[in-house]
Design a protein around this motif. Structure first.
Motif, PDB file in Angstrom:
ATOM      1  N   ASP A  12     -18.563  -6.530  -3.045  1.00 32.46           N
ATOM      2  CA  ASP A  12     -18.996  -5.134  -2.930  1.00 32.46           C
ATOM      3  C   ASP A  12     -20.027  -5.034  -1.817  1.00 32.46           C
ATOM      4  N   ALA A  13     -19.802  -4.094  -0.920  1.00 29.57           N
ATOM      5  CA  ALA A  13     -20.640  -3.931   0.261  1.00 29.57           C
ATOM      6  C   ALA A  13     -21.971  -3.279  -0.099  1.00 29.57           C
ATOM      7  N   ALA A  14     -22.922  -3.349   0.823  1.00 30.32           N
ATOM      8  CA  ALA A  14     -24.257  -2.806   0.575  1.00 30.32           C
ATOM      9  C   ALA A  14     -24.236  -1.292   0.355  1.00 30.32           C
ATOM     10  N   ASP A  15     -23.251  -0.621   0.928  1.00 37.18           N
ATOM     11  CA  ASP A  15     -23.181   0.840   0.789  1.00 37.18           C
ATOM     12  C   ASP A  15     -22.224   1.272  -0.315  1.00 37.18           C
ATOM     13  N   ARG A  16     -21.855   0.338  -1.188  1.00 39.09           N
ATOM     14  CA  ARG A  16     -20.902   0.632  -2.252  1.00 39.09           C
ATOM     15  C   ARG A  16     -21.577   0.461  -3.617  1.00 39.09           C
ATOM     16  N   ALA A  17     -21.500   1.485  -4.457  1.00 39.83           N
ATOM     17  CA  ALA A  17     -22.044   1.405  -5.813  1.00 39.83           C
ATOM     18  C   ALA A  17     -20.967   0.910  -6.773  1.00 39.83           C
ATOM     19  N   LEU A  18     -21.393   0.110  -7.748  1.00 36.48           N
ATOM     20  CA  LEU A  18     -20.461  -0.351  -8.777  1.00 36.48           C
ATOM     21  C   LEU A  18     -20.366   0.687  -9.889  1.00 36.48           C
ATOM     22  N   PRO A  19     -19.163   1.011 -10.366  1.00 35.07           N
ATOM     23  CA  PRO A  19     -19.040   1.957 -11.477  1.00 35.07           C
ATOM     24  C   PRO A  19     -19.577   1.326 -12.761  1.00 35.07           C
ATOM     25  N   PRO A  20     -19.968   2.145 -13.734  1.00 38.54           N
ATOM     26  CA  PRO A  20     -20.533   1.605 -14.980  1.00 38.54           C
ATOM     27  C   PRO A  20     -19.640   0.588 -15.668  1.00 38.54           C
ATOM     28  N   ALA A  21     -18.334   0.793 -15.654  1.00 39.69           N
ATOM     29  CA  ALA A  21     -17.427  -0.120 -16.342  1.00 39.69           C
ATOM     30  C   ALA A  21     -17.409  -1.508 -15.713  1.00 39.69           C
ATOM     31  N   ALA A  22     -17.826  -1.605 -14.452  1.00 44.37           N
ATOM     32  CA  ALA A  22     -17.895  -2.911 -13.787  1.00 44.37           C
ATOM     33  C   ALA A  22     -19.213  -3.619 -14.042  1.00 44.37           C
ATOM     34  N   GLN A  23     -20.121  -2.953 -14.745  1.00 40.16           N
ATOM     35  CA  GLN A  23     -21.452  -3.507 -14.972  1.00 40.16           C
ATOM     36  C   GLN A  23     -21.673  -4.012 -16.400  1.00 40.16           C
ATOM     37  N   PRO A  51     -26.131  -7.144 -12.859  1.00 39.36           N
ATOM     38  CA  PRO A  51     -25.526  -6.639 -11.628  1.00 39.36           C
ATOM     39  C   PRO A  51     -26.438  -5.640 -10.917  1.00 39.36           C
ATOM     40  N   VAL A  52     -26.542  -5.794  -9.612  1.00 40.46           N
ATOM     41  CA  VAL A  52     -27.302  -4.855  -8.782  1.00 40.46           C
ATOM     42  C   VAL A  52     -26.284  -3.819  -8.313  1.00 40.46           C
ATOM     43  N   ALA A  53     -26.299  -2.667  -8.965  1.00 36.94           N
ATOM     44  CA  ALA A  53     -25.137  -1.783  -8.900  1.00 36.94           C
ATOM     45  C   ALA A  53     -25.238  -0.650  -7.886  1.00 36.94           C
ATOM     46  N   SER A  54     -26.405  -0.047  -7.747  1.00 40.09           N
ATOM     47  CA  SER A  54     -26.494   1.145  -6.906  1.00 40.09           C
ATOM     48  C   SER A  54     -26.875   0.783  -5.477  1.00 40.09           C
ATOM     49  N   VAL A  55     -26.556   1.675  -4.557  1.00 39.72           N
ATOM     50  CA  VAL A  55     -26.922   1.482  -3.156  1.00 39.72           C
ATOM     51  C   VAL A  55     -28.434   1.422  -3.016  1.00 39.72           C
ATOM     52  N   ALA A  56     -29.153   2.257  -3.769  1.00 44.49           N
ATOM     53  CA  ALA A  56     -30.617   2.265  -3.702  1.00 44.49           C
ATOM     54  C   ALA A  56     -31.200   0.944  -4.184  1.00 44.49           C
ATOM     55  N   GLU A  57     -30.653   0.382  -5.268  1.00 43.75           N
ATOM     56  CA  GLU A  57     -31.133  -0.916  -5.774  1.00 43.75           C
ATOM     57  C   GLU A  57     -30.890  -2.020  -4.745  1.00 43.75           C
TER      58      GLU A  57
END
Length: 225
Positions: A157-168, A112-118
């Protein structure tokens, strides 16, 4: 696989059991987040002589213009070194049937590409509109076997939304959430529960978009034949 595969079928590839259920009688492979196992299963399945293969399911937006629930039809899949073009006629049929969908490239990812920066970095490197885990193995196998492929994905999940760790923490091999790792992540960081609930609700918007696409396109998902 949800059905015995026959020559001339359209094969769908998803990541999760929930996505497979949306497809009904369409033959389907569930990736479960394991790229190597998926590649092996695709090799076996495409050897049956299918008419086409489609990557179907949720995706993460890389393009800031994409909203949760938007449908993305892939015109190709790749990374910064390799790209595979989707079947143009198939994509055109999908777009004609789903005029509100967005046509764009899907980026390769193995987790999963989780962070906004990634997400921002992946968009800069590839120019892709969205990212998922199954489209690249589908595209690569389709190229090898000379089979047309398509991509139908819905933004969860939108480009400006980070996924929480539990979703990864991934899926089980059957495409269901890995409950043990999810609970362990929540125990280590209970403050993420709000973000996890939001992520689940936004995924529901994506699932509903996929249901609408399946209803419009039918069991062959607009594919040849």
């Amino acid at each position: 696989m949800s059905a015995i595969l026959e020559r001339g079928d359209i094969l769908a590839v998803v990541g999760m059991t929930r996505e497979a259920k949306i497809l009904g009688a369409t033959p389907v492979i569930i990736g479960g987040g394991d790229a190597a196992a998926l590649a092996a299963r695709l090799e076996e399945a495409l050897g049956h002589g299918v008419a086409g293969v489609v990557s179907f399911g949720l995706c993460g937006a890389l393009d800031p213009a994409l909203k949760v629930g938007d449908l993305v039809v892939g015109d190709g899949v790749g990374d910064d070194t390799e790209a595979f073009e989707a079947d143009a006629a198939w994509a055109a049929r999908i777009m004609a049937a789903l005029p509100d969908a967005k046509l764009g490239r899907l980026a390769r990812a193995e987790r999963p590409v989780a962070s906004v920066a990634e997400k921002s970095a992946l968009r800069a490197a590839t120019g892709a509109a969205a990212v998922d885990l199954e489209s690249y193995p589908v595209a690569k196998a389709a190229r090898w076997f000379g089979v047309p492929f398509a991509v139908i994905r819905a933004v969860s999940d939108a480009a400006d939304r980070a996924l929480p760790p539990a979703a990864q923490v991934g899926l089980g091999p059957d495409g269901r959430p890995a409950i043990g790792p999810v609970l362990a992540s929540l125990r280590s960081d209970p403050w993420q529960i709000g973000a996890l609930i939001r992520t689940a609700l936004e995924a529901e918007d994506g699932f509903h978009a996929l249901e609408r696409a399946r209803a419009v396109l039918g069991a062959r998902l607009g594919g040849p034949g």
